[in-house]
Design a protein around this motif. Sequence first.
Motif, PDB file in Angstrom:
ATOM      1  N   ILE A  53      79.237 -11.519  49.668  1.00 38.35           N
ATOM      2  CA  ILE A  53      79.751 -10.434  49.156  1.00 38.35           C
ATOM      3  C   ILE A  53      81.012  -9.870  49.932  1.00 38.35           C
ATOM      4  N   GLY A  54      82.146  -9.891  49.158  1.00 39.04           N
ATOM      5  CA  GLY A  54      83.461  -9.189  49.913  1.00 39.04           C
ATOM      6  C   GLY A  54      84.438 -10.403  50.004  1.00 39.04           C
ATOM      7  N   ALA A  55      85.539 -10.331  49.677  1.00 36.42           N
ATOM      8  CA  ALA A  55      86.741 -11.410  49.804  1.00 36.42           C
ATOM      9  C   ALA A  55      87.600 -10.800  50.987  1.00 36.42           C
ATOM     10  N   GLY A  56      87.310  -9.895  51.900  1.00 36.69           N
ATOM     11  CA  GLY A  56      88.193  -9.873  53.220  1.00 36.69           C
ATOM     12  C   GLY A  56      88.196 -11.084  54.153  1.00 36.69           C
ATOM     13  N   PRO A  57      88.611 -11.046  55.145  1.00 36.90           N
ATOM     14  CA  PRO A  57      88.592 -11.997  56.018  1.00 36.90           C
ATOM     15  C   PRO A  57      87.639 -12.765  56.367  1.00 36.90           C
ATOM     16  N   ALA A  58      86.508 -11.834  56.593  1.00 39.04           N
ATOM     17  CA  ALA A  58      85.113 -12.544  56.909  1.00 39.04           C
ATOM     18  C   ALA A  58      84.730 -13.244  55.960  1.00 39.04           C
ATOM     19  N   GLY A  59      84.616 -12.585  54.382  1.00 39.67           N
ATOM     20  CA  GLY A  59      84.015 -13.458  53.516  1.00 39.67           C
ATOM     21  C   GLY A  59      84.811 -14.778  53.073  1.00 39.67           C
ATOM     22  N   LEU A  60      86.035 -14.449  53.179  1.00 46.17           N
ATOM     23  CA  LEU A  60      86.705 -15.761  52.668  1.00 46.17           C
ATOM     24  C   LEU A  60      86.725 -17.059  53.842  1.00 46.17           C
ATOM     25  N   LEU A 119      81.777 -12.595  45.647  1.00 49.75           N
ATOM     26  CA  LEU A 119      81.977 -11.194  44.590  1.00 49.75           C
ATOM     27  C   LEU A 119      82.643 -10.372  45.481  1.00 49.75           C
ATOM     28  N   GLU A 120      83.782  -9.860  44.651  1.00 45.03           N
ATOM     29  CA  GLU A 120      84.741  -8.727  45.334  1.00 45.03           C
ATOM     30  C   GLU A 120      84.742  -7.646  44.547  1.00 45.03           C
ATOM     31  N   ARG A 121      84.614  -6.417  44.865  1.00 42.64           N
ATOM     32  CA  ARG A 121      84.801  -5.282  43.855  1.00 42.64           C
ATOM     33  C   ARG A 121      85.969  -5.029  43.403  1.00 42.64           C
ATOM     34  N   GLY A 169     100.186 -11.192  60.410  1.00 41.16           N
ATOM     35  CA  GLY A 169      99.442 -10.079  59.801  1.00 41.16           C
ATOM     36  C   GLY A 169      98.093 -10.482  59.181  1.00 41.16           C
ATOM     37  N   GLN A 170      97.064  -9.685  59.067  1.00 41.90           N
ATOM     38  CA  GLN A 170      95.848  -9.622  58.274  1.00 41.90           C
ATOM     39  C   GLN A 170      96.037 -10.110  56.985  1.00 41.90           C
ATOM     40  N   THR A 171      97.101  -9.501  56.313  1.00 43.68           N
ATOM     41  CA  THR A 171      97.159  -9.842  55.031  1.00 43.68           C
ATOM     42  C   THR A 171      97.750 -11.236  54.726  1.00 43.68           C
ATOM     43  N   GLY A 227      76.470 -10.615  53.844  1.00 41.38           N
ATOM     44  CA  GLY A 227      77.295  -9.474  53.510  1.00 41.38           C
ATOM     45  C   GLY A 227      78.571  -9.304  54.291  1.00 41.38           C
ATOM     46  N   CYS A 228      79.644  -9.602  53.861  1.00 48.48           N
ATOM     47  CA  CYS A 228      80.749  -9.504  54.310  1.00 48.48           C
ATOM     48  C   CYS A 228      81.523  -8.351  53.648  1.00 48.48           C
ATOM     49  N   ASP A 229      80.914  -7.153  53.295  1.00 48.10           N
ATOM     50  CA  ASP A 229      81.451  -6.319  52.319  1.00 48.10           C
ATOM     51  C   ASP A 229      81.907  -5.150  53.039  1.00 48.10           C
ATOM     52  N   GLY A 230      82.293  -5.226  54.485  1.00 48.57           N
ATOM     53  CA  GLY A 230      82.949  -4.104  55.074  1.00 48.57           C
ATOM     54  C   GLY A 230      82.103  -2.818  55.111  1.00 48.57           C
ATOM     55  N   HIS A 249      81.829   0.196  54.016  1.00 52.91           N
ATOM     56  CA  HIS A 249      81.436   0.845  52.835  1.00 52.91           C
ATOM     57  C   HIS A 249      80.699   0.013  51.945  1.00 52.91           C
ATOM     58  N   GLY A 250      80.226  -1.116  52.497  1.00 51.59           N
ATOM     59  CA  GLY A 250      79.750  -2.162  51.653  1.00 51.59           C
ATOM     60  C   GLY A 250      78.124  -1.644  51.275  1.00 51.59           C
ATOM     61  N   ILE A 251      77.413  -2.622  50.617  1.00 50.01           N
ATOM     62  CA  ILE A 251      76.038  -2.275  50.161  1.00 50.01           C
ATOM     63  C   ILE A 251      74.973  -3.168  51.048  1.00 50.01           C
ATOM     64  N   ALA A 252      75.549  -4.104  51.734  1.00 44.35           N
ATOM     65  CA  ALA A 252      74.465  -5.267  52.205  1.00 44.35           C
ATOM     66  C   ALA A 252      73.735  -4.721  53.215  1.00 44.35           C
ATOM     67  N   LEU A 267      74.799 -10.219  58.173  1.00 41.25           N
ATOM     68  CA  LEU A 267      75.858  -9.416  58.162  1.00 41.25           C
ATOM     69  C   LEU A 267      76.966  -9.844  58.891  1.00 41.25           C
ATOM     70  N   ALA A 268      78.347 -10.122  58.455  1.00 42.57           N
ATOM     71  CA  ALA A 268      79.459 -10.221  59.236  1.00 42.57           C
ATOM     72  C   ALA A 268      80.656  -9.472  59.097  1.00 42.57           C
ATOM     73  N   GLY A 269      81.347  -9.342  60.121  1.00 43.39           N
ATOM     74  CA  GLY A 269      82.551  -8.329  60.171  1.00 43.39           C
ATOM     75  C   GLY A 269      82.481  -7.039  60.012  1.00 43.39           C
ATOM     76  N   ASP A 270      83.233  -6.262  59.460  1.00 42.91           N
ATOM     77  CA  ASP A 270      83.016  -4.681  59.307  1.00 42.91           C
ATOM     78  C   ASP A 270      81.687  -4.205  58.713  1.00 42.91           C
ATOM     79  N   ALA A 271      81.118  -4.887  58.098  1.00 39.61           N
ATOM     80  CA  ALA A 271      79.695  -4.776  57.502  1.00 39.61           C
ATOM     81  C   ALA A 271      78.719  -4.380  58.744  1.00 39.61           C
ATOM     82  N   GLY A 297      89.428  -5.923  65.431  1.00 38.04           N
ATOM     83  CA  GLY A 297      88.562  -5.818  64.257  1.00 38.04           C
ATOM     84  C   GLY A 297      88.585  -7.266  63.583  1.00 38.04           C
ATOM     85  N   LEU A 298      89.647  -7.767  63.035  1.00 44.22           N
ATOM     86  CA  LEU A 298      89.815  -9.033  62.313  1.00 44.22           C
ATOM     87  C   LEU A 298      89.242 -10.353  63.235  1.00 44.22           C
ATOM     88  N   ASN A 299      89.686 -10.106  64.557  1.00 45.17           N
ATOM     89  CA  ASN A 299      88.890 -11.131  65.550  1.00 45.17           C
ATOM     90  C   ASN A 299      87.624 -11.080  65.378  1.00 45.17           C
TER      91      ASN A 299
END
Length: 389
Positions: free
Chosen positions: A8-15, A31-33, A100-102, A156-159, A161-164, A282-286, A297-299
């Motif tokens: 869940i989540g296509a930020g850096p953690a999920g990708l 799955l990315e919102r 950049g994270q982008t 759950g890589c959904d940051g 504000h995620g649901i996981a 769970l991984a990342g900002d989640a 944060g990204l690291n």
Amino acid sequence: MRSQVGIIGAGPAGLLLGRLLHLQGIDTIILERRSGDYVLSRIRAGVLDGASVRALDEAQCDARLKRDGLFHDGFDIVAGNDRFHIDLTRHTGKQVIVYGQTEVTRDLMEARAGDGAPTLYEAEVIAMEDIADGPVRITYEQNGQRGEITCDYVAGCDGFHGIAAKQIPDDIRRTFERVYPFGWLGLFADVAPCSPELIYANHENGFALASMRSAKRSRYYIQCPIDADLNEWSDERVWDELAVRLGPEAAERMQRAPSIEKSIAPLRSFVAEPMRHGRLFLAGDAAHIVPPTGAKGLNLASADALVLSRALTALIKDGDPSLADNYSAERLRHVWKVERFSWWMTSMLHRFHDDDAFGARVQLAELDYLSGSEAAQKSLAENYVGLPF
Ligand code: APR
Ligand code: PHB
């Protein structure tokens, strides 16, 4: 639809996790919102430490970062009238890469498209069932229609504000939080950086940071009140404030141009424990948020994805649960050290409450100590380039 791992989540953690698992022959659905373009339009930090470099190397997604990234040996700290250098390479033998994270996200999205691995964009996860025993059923909504995915494990890589994370029962989950009484006003401009490396400044008006994305694009930040109104911060006012806070040497070299982006972000420290419950990881900002002061944060998200990919690979390919059983405890040990570092950098460099004269003196003493102590600089350097995990 079925998949071995639902992400869940296509930020850096999920990708990153998706790519690392793909290279191990494990299938994933992400799955990315939001839309892919939206994810790429979010502006985030830009310093990669050893964790991200290692993870992106293992993901075979580091060609562009090695070509276009800016390799830095250190950074400067400005404290009042004093400016001193933290020599990362001399103290640790390592560098950090400004990229950049982008761009990291773009590289990972391209790799995933090349892998032919599925990402459902604008698909919001609304429920998860059977995370304790599996198989897990994930329900999502896309274009007003409901869909379901069945998988053996969920990441759950959904940051934040995620649901996981919220699927972990209240009597098991513990959260730890510190919200800071100020924000960062950030600005992008197409001008050359005012210094070849980053400058972190503690000035009596508040914190400032001079960063960059390339030889032609600069990123600047200033500490501002948490409720600051962007309309009251014209570009000129931000440039003036940067010139004061970063000190005369930087001010003289700083080129001004109209901002191409300007926004205010709050600062927060947050950890949710545990990072695993049943078949949910769970991984990342989640699982954790750090204030941006140490650029971690990204690291941290990269380190989570790397460790989790190994744990899931052992579990799925060899039926070996030991790494998965250790995942939460192992990650939290590292996470808390990075939380400590980010909190410390934030505490040292920002103005807190005007009436805390004792705190202000201690902060000056801390900076004075840091400027004169090889040992203190080495400690900062080893945290900044990334602690082992
Ligand atoms: N269903 C599907 N996707 C969701 C849902 C949901 N219910 N909730 C959130 N998401 C998506 C968000 O839209 C976002 O794209 O999860 C993604 C999480 O990505 P990030 O916020 O980038 O988090 P992460 O991958 O952990 O990366 C951490 O990002 O926030 C910065 O400072 C942080 O640099 C760090 C990095
Ligand atoms: C950034 O370039 O956006 C940046 C760099 C260093 C930080 C935070 C943000 O500590």
